[in-house]
Motif scaffolding. Structure first.
Motif, PDB file in Angstrom:
ATOM      1  N   ASP A 104     -11.728  35.746  67.248  1.00 21.28           N
ATOM      2  CA  ASP A 104     -11.772  34.462  66.559  1.00 21.28           C
ATOM      3  C   ASP A 104     -13.082  33.768  66.931  1.00 21.28           C
ATOM      4  O   ASP A 104     -13.283  33.380  68.081  1.00 21.28           O
ATOM      5  N   THR A 159     -14.162  30.857  66.177  1.00 21.42           N
ATOM      6  CA  THR A 159     -14.086  29.428  66.472  1.00 21.42           C
ATOM      7  C   THR A 159     -13.897  29.175  67.968  1.00 21.42           C
ATOM      8  O   THR A 159     -14.273  28.117  68.460  1.00 21.42           O
ATOM      9  N   THR A 160     -13.344  30.150  68.682  1.00 22.80           N
ATOM     10  CA  THR A 160     -13.109  29.971  70.117  1.00 22.80           C
ATOM     11  C   THR A 160     -13.839  30.986  70.988  1.00 22.80           C
ATOM     12  O   THR A 160     -13.908  30.808  72.195  1.00 22.80           O
ATOM     13  N   TYR A 161     -14.382  32.039  70.419  1.00 29.13           N
ATOM     14  CA  TYR A 161     -14.941  33.148  71.191  1.00 29.13           C
ATOM     15  C   TYR A 161     -16.054  32.710  72.142  1.00 29.13           C
ATOM     16  O   TYR A 161     -16.063  33.091  73.302  1.00 29.13           O
ATOM     17  N   SER A 208     -16.715  29.750  73.303  1.00 26.63           N
ATOM     18  CA  SER A 208     -16.360  28.684  74.235  1.00 26.63           C
ATOM     19  C   SER A 208     -15.464  29.185  75.366  1.00 26.63           C
ATOM     20  O   SER A 208     -15.282  28.500  76.366  1.00 26.63           O
ATOM     21  N   LYS A 268      -2.914  32.912  60.336  1.00 32.99           N
ATOM     22  CA  LYS A 268      -4.183  32.869  61.059  1.00 32.99           C
ATOM     23  C   LYS A 268      -5.188  33.849  60.459  1.00 32.99           C
ATOM     24  O   LYS A 268      -6.360  33.527  60.295  1.00 32.99           O
ATOM     25  N   GLY A 289      -8.561  32.261  59.100  1.00 36.86           N
ATOM     26  CA  GLY A 289      -9.424  32.244  60.281  1.00 36.86           C
ATOM     27  C   GLY A 289     -10.863  32.629  60.011  1.00 36.86           C
ATOM     28  O   GLY A 289     -11.233  33.100  58.933  1.00 36.86           O
ATOM     29  N   THR A 290     -11.695  32.414  61.035  1.00 40.78           N
ATOM     30  CA  THR A 290     -13.095  32.802  61.039  1.00 40.78           C
ATOM     31  C   THR A 290     -13.246  33.899  62.089  1.00 40.78           C
ATOM     32  O   THR A 290     -13.045  33.634  63.272  1.00 40.78           O
ATOM     33  N   LYS A 294     -15.231  33.656  57.094  1.00 38.02           N
ATOM     34  CA  LYS A 294     -15.248  32.228  57.439  1.00 38.02           C
ATOM     35  C   LYS A 294     -14.125  31.557  56.656  1.00 38.02           C
ATOM     36  O   LYS A 294     -14.069  31.655  55.433  1.00 38.02           O
ATOM     37  N   ASP A 295     -13.242  30.920  57.377  1.00 33.74           N
ATOM     38  CA  ASP A 295     -12.088  30.237  56.784  1.00 33.74           C
ATOM     39  C   ASP A 295     -11.260  31.164  55.890  1.00 33.74           C
ATOM     40  O   ASP A 295     -10.815  30.779  54.815  1.00 33.74           O
ATOM     41  N   LYS A 329     -25.153  30.837  67.903  1.00 33.11           N
ATOM     42  CA  LYS A 329     -23.894  30.647  67.179  1.00 33.11           C
ATOM     43  C   LYS A 329     -24.011  29.652  66.031  1.00 33.11           C
ATOM     44  O   LYS A 329     -23.257  29.718  65.075  1.00 33.11           O
ATOM     45  N   ASP A 330     -24.980  28.732  66.109  1.00 32.05           N
ATOM     46  CA  ASP A 330     -25.175  27.780  65.023  1.00 32.05           C
ATOM     47  C   ASP A 330     -26.159  28.291  63.973  1.00 32.05           C
ATOM     48  O   ASP A 330     -26.235  27.741  62.880  1.00 32.05           O
TER      49      ASP A 330
END
Length: 165
Positions: A30, A32-34, A36, A80, A84-85, A131-132, A152-153
Protein backbone atom coordinates in the motif's frame (compact mmCIF):
# COMPACT_ATOMS: atom_id res chain seq x y z
CA UNK A 1 -0.03 -3.76 -25.50
CA UNK A 2 1.46 -0.42 -24.52
CA UNK A 3 1.25 -1.49 -20.87
CA UNK A 4 3.63 -4.41 -21.41
CA UNK A 5 7.29 -3.71 -20.58
CA UNK A 6 10.43 -5.84 -20.64
CA UNK A 7 13.63 -6.21 -18.67
CA UNK A 8 16.31 -6.96 -21.26
CA UNK A 9 20.02 -6.44 -21.85
CA UNK A 10 22.71 -8.28 -19.88
CA UNK A 11 20.29 -10.83 -18.46
CA UNK A 12 19.96 -14.59 -18.70
CA UNK A 13 16.17 -14.31 -19.20
CA UNK A 14 14.24 -11.44 -20.75
CA UNK A 15 11.32 -10.73 -18.42
CA UNK A 16 7.96 -9.34 -19.55
CA UNK A 17 6.09 -7.15 -17.05
CA UNK A 18 2.31 -6.66 -17.16
CA UNK A 19 1.17 -4.25 -14.40
CA UNK A 20 -2.52 -5.00 -15.04
CA UNK A 21 -2.23 -8.35 -13.23
CA UNK A 22 -0.28 -7.15 -10.19
CA UNK A 23 -3.45 -6.30 -8.28
CA UNK A 24 -3.76 -10.07 -7.66
CA UNK A 25 -0.16 -10.41 -6.46
CA UNK A 26 0.38 -10.96 -2.72
CA UNK A 27 3.62 -8.96 -2.84
CA UNK A 28 1.72 -5.70 -3.40
CA UNK A 29 2.29 -2.88 -0.94
CA UNK A 30 0.00 0.00 0.00
CA UNK A 31 1.77 3.16 -1.21
CA UNK A 32 -0.25 5.43 1.07
CA UNK A 33 1.48 3.93 4.12
CA UNK A 34 4.58 2.16 2.75
CA UNK A 35 7.05 5.04 3.01
CA UNK A 36 5.82 6.19 6.42
CA UNK A 37 6.25 2.77 8.06
CA UNK A 38 9.50 1.82 9.68
CA UNK A 39 11.29 -0.92 7.82
CA UNK A 40 10.89 -4.26 9.54
CA UNK A 41 12.99 -7.21 8.57
CA UNK A 42 11.38 -10.56 9.20
CA UNK A 43 11.76 -14.02 7.84
CA UNK A 44 9.14 -16.40 6.51
CA UNK A 45 9.29 -18.63 9.60
CA UNK A 46 8.47 -15.68 11.84
CA UNK A 47 5.54 -14.68 9.59
CA UNK A 48 4.23 -18.25 9.58
CA UNK A 49 4.50 -18.52 13.37
CA UNK A 50 2.57 -15.26 13.83
CA UNK A 51 -0.16 -16.36 11.43
CA UNK A 52 -0.57 -19.74 13.13
CA UNK A 53 -0.66 -18.23 16.60
CA UNK A 54 -3.24 -15.64 15.47
CA UNK A 55 -5.41 -18.46 14.13
CA UNK A 56 -4.93 -20.48 17.33
CA UNK A 57 -5.87 -17.49 19.49
CA UNK A 58 -8.99 -16.89 17.40
CA UNK A 59 -10.06 -20.54 17.79
CA UNK A 60 -9.54 -20.40 21.55
CA UNK A 61 -11.50 -17.13 21.87
CA UNK A 62 -14.31 -17.77 19.37
CA UNK A 63 -14.38 -21.54 19.00
CA UNK A 64 -13.58 -23.57 15.93
CA UNK A 65 -16.47 -22.19 13.89
CA UNK A 66 -16.46 -19.83 10.96
CA UNK A 67 -17.04 -16.55 12.83
CA UNK A 68 -18.79 -13.66 11.10
CA UNK A 69 -15.72 -11.43 11.60
CA UNK A 70 -13.83 -13.39 8.93
CA UNK A 71 -16.52 -12.56 6.37
CA UNK A 72 -16.24 -8.85 7.13
CA UNK A 73 -12.44 -9.01 6.96
CA UNK A 74 -12.64 -10.52 3.46
CA UNK A 75 -15.13 -7.84 2.39
CA UNK A 76 -12.83 -5.11 3.74
CA UNK A 77 -9.84 -6.60 1.88
CA UNK A 78 -11.82 -6.69 -1.38
CA UNK A 79 -12.87 -3.05 -0.90
CA UNK A 80 -9.28 -2.07 -0.17
CA UNK A 81 -8.07 -3.70 -3.41
CA UNK A 82 -10.71 -1.85 -5.43
CA UNK A 83 -9.95 1.59 -3.95
CA UNK A 84 -6.29 1.43 -2.87
CA UNK A 85 -3.04 2.87 -4.18
CA UNK A 86 -0.57 0.05 -4.70
CA UNK A 87 2.96 -0.77 -5.78
CA UNK A 88 5.10 -3.87 -5.99
CA UNK A 89 8.81 -4.42 -5.22
CA UNK A 90 11.01 -4.56 -8.33
CA UNK A 91 13.62 -6.87 -6.78
CA UNK A 92 11.89 -10.22 -7.54
CA UNK A 93 11.61 -9.31 -11.23
CA UNK A 94 15.28 -8.34 -11.41
CA UNK A 95 16.33 -11.54 -9.64
CA UNK A 96 14.23 -13.66 -12.02
CA UNK A 97 15.92 -12.06 -15.03
CA UNK A 98 19.31 -13.15 -13.60
CA UNK A 99 21.51 -10.15 -14.49
CA UNK A 100 25.02 -10.95 -15.70
CA UNK A 101 27.84 -10.85 -13.17
CA UNK A 102 29.35 -7.80 -14.87
CA UNK A 103 26.02 -5.87 -15.03
CA UNK A 104 26.41 -2.53 -13.29
CA UNK A 105 23.39 -0.37 -14.13
CA UNK A 106 19.73 -0.31 -15.12
CA UNK A 107 18.58 2.03 -17.87
CA UNK A 108 14.97 3.11 -17.39
CA UNK A 109 13.39 4.07 -20.71
CA UNK A 110 10.63 6.70 -20.55
CA UNK A 111 8.71 8.40 -23.35
CA UNK A 112 11.19 11.29 -23.38
CA UNK A 113 14.36 10.15 -21.64
CA UNK A 114 16.71 7.37 -20.62
CA UNK A 115 17.71 7.33 -16.95
CA UNK A 116 20.72 5.24 -15.91
CA UNK A 117 20.67 4.04 -12.30
CA UNK A 118 23.10 1.77 -10.44
CA UNK A 119 21.78 -1.78 -10.32
CA UNK A 120 22.07 -1.94 -6.52
CA UNK A 121 19.72 1.05 -6.24
CA UNK A 122 17.27 -0.54 -8.69
CA UNK A 123 16.85 -3.59 -6.43
CA UNK A 124 15.08 -1.31 -3.93
CA UNK A 125 12.59 0.20 -6.39
CA UNK A 126 8.87 0.06 -5.75
CA UNK A 127 6.80 0.05 -8.94
CA UNK A 128 3.55 1.94 -8.43
CA UNK A 129 0.77 0.60 -10.66
CA UNK A 130 -2.55 1.89 -9.29
CA UNK A 131 -3.93 5.04 -7.71
CA UNK A 132 -7.28 5.04 -5.93
CA UNK A 133 -8.13 1.64 -7.38
CA UNK A 134 -7.49 2.64 -10.99
CA UNK A 135 -4.53 1.84 -13.27
CA UNK A 136 -2.07 4.63 -14.07
CA UNK A 137 -3.22 5.39 -17.60
CA UNK A 138 -2.27 9.03 -18.18
CA UNK A 139 1.40 8.87 -17.12
CA UNK A 140 1.87 5.16 -16.53
CA UNK A 141 1.60 2.23 -16.78
CA UNK A 142 3.96 2.37 -13.77
CA UNK A 143 5.73 4.91 -11.61
CA UNK A 144 9.13 4.22 -10.05
CA UNK A 145 9.64 5.07 -6.39
CA UNK A 146 13.04 4.76 -4.72
CA UNK A 147 13.04 2.33 -1.80
CA UNK A 148 13.80 5.09 0.70
CA UNK A 149 10.83 7.18 -0.49
CA UNK A 150 13.00 10.15 -1.45
CA UNK A 151 10.96 10.68 -4.64
CA UNK A 152 7.52 9.70 -3.33
CA UNK A 153 6.07 13.07 -4.35
CA UNK A 154 7.76 13.06 -7.76
CA UNK A 155 8.25 9.48 -9.03
CA UNK A 156 9.73 8.55 -12.40
CA UNK A 157 6.77 8.33 -14.82
CA UNK A 158 5.93 7.25 -18.38
CA UNK A 159 8.10 4.11 -18.19
CA UNK A 160 8.34 2.07 -21.41
CA UNK A 161 10.99 -0.53 -20.50
CA UNK A 162 14.24 -1.49 -18.78
CA UNK A 163 17.69 -2.43 -20.09
CA UNK A 164 20.40 -3.86 -17.84
CA UNK A 165 23.93 -2.79 -18.83
Amino acid sequence: MENIMTIAGKVKYTITLDPSVWIFDDRRVDLTTYFSQTAESSDSLENYTKAVSKHWDREIMEGAIYPPTLKTEKKFEKEKVLTGTFGIPFKPFLLNSEPAVDAKSLVVHTLTDEIEIPLETAYNFILGYSKDGKPLTSDGPIHIYYGDGSNKDNPIKNITGFIIK
